[in-house]
Design a protein around this motif. Structure first.
Motif, PDB file in Angstrom:
ATOM      1  N   PHE A  67       0.696  -1.109   0.101  1.00 16.39           N
ATOM      2  CA  PHE A  67       0.116   0.002  -0.027  1.00 16.39           C
ATOM      3  C   PHE A  67       0.682   1.245  -0.028  1.00 16.39           C
ATOM      4  N   GLU A  68       2.040   1.243   0.653  1.00 12.28           N
ATOM      5  CA  GLU A  68       3.064   2.289   0.721  1.00 12.28           C
ATOM      6  C   GLU A  68       3.777   2.483  -0.512  1.00 12.28           C
ATOM      7  N   THR A  69       3.757   1.457  -1.402  1.00 11.58           N
ATOM      8  CA  THR A  69       4.476   1.712  -2.581  1.00 11.58           C
ATOM      9  C   THR A  69       3.506   1.761  -3.834  1.00 11.58           C
ATOM     10  N   ASP A  70       2.436   2.094  -3.614  1.00 10.89           N
ATOM     11  CA  ASP A  70       1.262   2.388  -4.536  1.00 10.89           C
ATOM     12  C   ASP A  70       1.715   3.302  -5.412  1.00 10.89           C
ATOM     13  N   GLY A  71       1.659   2.907  -6.769  1.00 10.13           N
ATOM     14  CA  GLY A  71       1.727   4.195  -7.916  1.00 10.13           C
ATOM     15  C   GLY A  71       3.427   4.417  -8.117  1.00 10.13           C
ATOM     16  N   LEU A  72       4.333   3.698  -7.055  1.00  6.22           N
ATOM     17  CA  LEU A  72       5.734   3.902  -7.584  1.00  6.22           C
ATOM     18  C   LEU A  72       6.386   3.187  -8.534  1.00  6.22           C
ATOM     19  N   THR A  73       7.309   3.607  -9.042  1.00  4.26           N
ATOM     20  CA  THR A  73       8.135   2.815 -10.108  1.00  4.26           C
ATOM     21  C   THR A  73       8.775   1.553  -9.398  1.00  4.26           C
ATOM     22  N   LEU A  74       8.759   0.427  -9.595  1.00  2.70           N
ATOM     23  CA  LEU A  74       9.175  -0.795  -8.816  1.00  2.70           C
ATOM     24  C   LEU A  74       9.892  -1.580  -9.455  1.00  2.70           C
ATOM     25  N   ALA A  75      11.119  -2.264  -8.987  1.00  5.51           N
ATOM     26  CA  ALA A  75      12.064  -3.312  -9.474  1.00  5.51           C
ATOM     27  C   ALA A  75      11.540  -4.384  -8.455  1.00  5.51           C
ATOM     28  N   VAL A  76      11.578  -5.807  -9.010  1.00  3.35           N
ATOM     29  CA  VAL A  76      11.402  -7.056  -8.341  1.00  3.35           C
ATOM     30  C   VAL A  76      12.727  -7.466  -8.684  1.00  3.35           C
ATOM     31  N   LEU A  77      13.463  -8.040  -7.750  1.00  5.84           N
ATOM     32  CA  LEU A  77      14.562  -8.880  -7.772  1.00  5.84           C
ATOM     33  C   LEU A  77      14.131 -10.394  -7.518  1.00  5.84           C
ATOM     34  N   GLY A 116      13.089   5.720  -2.149  1.00  3.80           N
ATOM     35  CA  GLY A 116      12.238   6.651  -2.902  1.00  3.80           C
ATOM     36  C   GLY A 116      13.192   6.929  -3.980  1.00  3.80           C
ATOM     37  N   SER A 117      14.570   6.862  -3.919  1.00  2.00           N
ATOM     38  CA  SER A 117      15.452   7.052  -5.260  1.00  2.00           C
ATOM     39  C   SER A 117      16.602   6.003  -5.182  1.00  2.00           C
ATOM     40  N   LEU A 118      16.285   4.822  -5.545  1.00  2.00           N
ATOM     41  CA  LEU A 118      17.196   3.655  -5.859  1.00  2.00           C
ATOM     42  C   LEU A 118      17.750   3.716  -7.379  1.00  2.00           C
ATOM     43  N   ARG A 119      18.897   3.027  -7.366  1.00  2.12           N
ATOM     44  CA  ARG A 119      19.491   2.876  -8.782  1.00  2.12           C
ATOM     45  C   ARG A 119      20.122   1.477  -8.511  1.00  2.12           C
ATOM     46  N   SER A 171      24.293  -0.405 -17.691  1.00  4.03           N
ATOM     47  CA  SER A 171      23.106   0.206 -17.785  1.00  4.03           C
ATOM     48  C   SER A 171      22.604   0.324 -16.317  1.00  4.03           C
ATOM     49  N   VAL A 172      21.737   1.587 -16.229  1.00  2.00           N
ATOM     50  CA  VAL A 172      21.316   1.836 -14.722  1.00  2.00           C
ATOM     51  C   VAL A 172      20.043   1.922 -14.921  1.00  2.00           C
ATOM     52  N   LEU A 173      19.210   1.296 -13.771  1.00  2.00           N
ATOM     53  CA  LEU A 173      17.513   1.574 -13.786  1.00  2.00           C
ATOM     54  C   LEU A 173      17.227   2.216 -12.723  1.00  2.00           C
ATOM     55  N   GLU A 174      16.482   3.389 -12.467  1.00  2.00           N
ATOM     56  CA  GLU A 174      16.117   4.088 -11.578  1.00  2.00           C
ATOM     57  C   GLU A 174      14.650   3.739 -11.058  1.00  2.00           C
ATOM     58  N   ARG A 175      14.528   3.514  -9.821  1.00  2.00           N
ATOM     59  CA  ARG A 175      13.266   3.005  -9.256  1.00  2.00           C
ATOM     60  C   ARG A 175      12.992   3.542  -7.962  1.00  2.00           C
ATOM     61  N   GLN A 176      11.831   3.737  -7.382  1.00  2.00           N
ATOM     62  CA  GLN A 176      11.359   4.253  -6.097  1.00  2.00           C
ATOM     63  C   GLN A 176      11.433   3.245  -5.234  1.00  2.00           C
ATOM     64  N   ALA A 177      11.236   2.147  -5.374  1.00  2.00           N
ATOM     65  CA  ALA A 177      11.227   0.980  -4.356  1.00  2.00           C
ATOM     66  C   ALA A 177      11.513  -0.134  -5.211  1.00  2.00           C
ATOM     67  N   LEU A 178      12.117  -1.310  -4.240  1.00  2.00           N
ATOM     68  CA  LEU A 178      12.550  -2.534  -5.111  1.00  2.00           C
ATOM     69  C   LEU A 178      11.947  -3.626  -3.943  1.00  2.00           C
TER      70      LEU A 178
END
Length: 304
Positions: A136-146, A204-207, A214-221
């Motif tokens: 719920f706290e990551t709703d609407g964020l750009t996400l990566a899943v390892l 909130g600002s992960l790389r 290459s680099v992927l910018e995400r708000q949460a993982l």
């Protein structure tokens, strides 16, 4: 001779101690001091405390059990267990043996994140393991899943529920089953098979840095790390364990060894595939097991 020794002082262990203390049972809690959710700033789905800090729950729990003079809590580790129902011996890491009638193990599990620099350091703060706990706290964020293989289902889940921008990073060649790959495609989640070199940034600002530069910018993982149940002691007693390493318990919280009960993240019923590793079910496990331990102790008083 204690009535019950409780190994582990998280939600399950403290809840069991509270129940038994109110029944005037002599209880020793051995607190290892390393709760699994210590890195998390918040916990959720615990009615009345949703969004509160896990550390505050434990602090309040410890304060509450101090009201019961028959309950003792010590910091330390249990280094050995032996004996049988009614006459167990527990060895604390300071070398002293403790005699006890019943045992309750609330030992939990240890998370083992992938060996990617920067991942473990951000565990619980920007890197999350559970969409029930943090979705719920990551709703609407750009996400990566390892994730890779069947665990990539987590990517489909968060893409379906919380974000329209999800990248599943497999950290190498994909082993995602075809049906699951179709689910990911349907949700719009993208799969990147390039190995991950390291992770940087703040919540909130992960790389995510890949081996190809290459680099992927995400708000949460998200990363559902493998876990190791802390069940060496229940194994030493001969309790039955599942293939996932967790100890088998019945509806009363009892293991297959008389006098030994268990609950929390490292124990579950045969009817369920794995434990529900949330704070509220762990607390419920402790209450349930303690009620039936009390009933057994009561019955044995008259049987003697």
């Amino acid at each position: 001779m204690y009535d019950v020794v409780i190994v582990g002082a998280g939600a399950a262990g403290l809840s069991a101690a509270l129940v038994l203390g109110r029944q005037k049972r002599s209880v020793l809690i051995v607190d290892g001091g390393r709760p699994r959710n210590a890195p998390a700033a918040e916990m959720h789905m615990y009615l009345g405390r949703d969004g509160g800090a896990p550390a505050h729950l434990l602090a309040d729990g410890r304060a509450e059990i101090e009201a019961y003079p028959t309950v003792e809590r010590i910091s330390g580790q249990v280094s050995g267990v032996a004996g049988a129902d009614g006459a167990f011996e527990v060895t604390i890491d300071d070398g002293r043996p403790v005699q006890v009638r019943k045992l309750f193990f609330a030992v939990g599990v240890t998370d083992v994140p992938w060996e990617i620099p920067g991942l473990a350091e951000r565990w619980g703060s920007g890197v999350f393991h559970c969409p029930f706990c943090h979705g719920f706290e990551t709703d609407g964020l750009t996400l990566a899943v390892l994730a890779n293989g069947p665990d990539a289902a987590l990517g489909a889940y968060v893409a379906d529920r919380y974000s329209d921008d999800v990248v599943v990073c497999t950290n190498g060649p994909s082993t995602i089953p075809d049906p699951l790959r179709a689910m990911l495609d349907k949700t719009g989640a993208r799969v990147v098979e390039t190995p991950v070199e390291h992770i940087e940034g703040e919540p909130g600002s992960l790389r995510v840095f890949f081996a190809d530069g290459s680099v992927l910018e995400r708000q949460a993982l998200y990363h559902r790390a493998p876990t190791t149940p802390n069940t060496a002691l229940t194994r030493a007693l001969g309790c039955e364990h599942f293939d996932d390493g967790c100890v088998r318990v019945d509806e009363f919280g009892k293991t297959t060894v008389p006098g030994v009960s268990a609950g929390g993240d490292a124990a579950h019923l045969a009817a369920v595939p794995e434990p529900v590793t949330l704070v509220a079910p762990a607390a419920a496990d402790g209450v349930r097991a303690a009620v039936w331990l009390e009933q057994d102790l009561f019955a044995e008083t008259f049987a003697d």
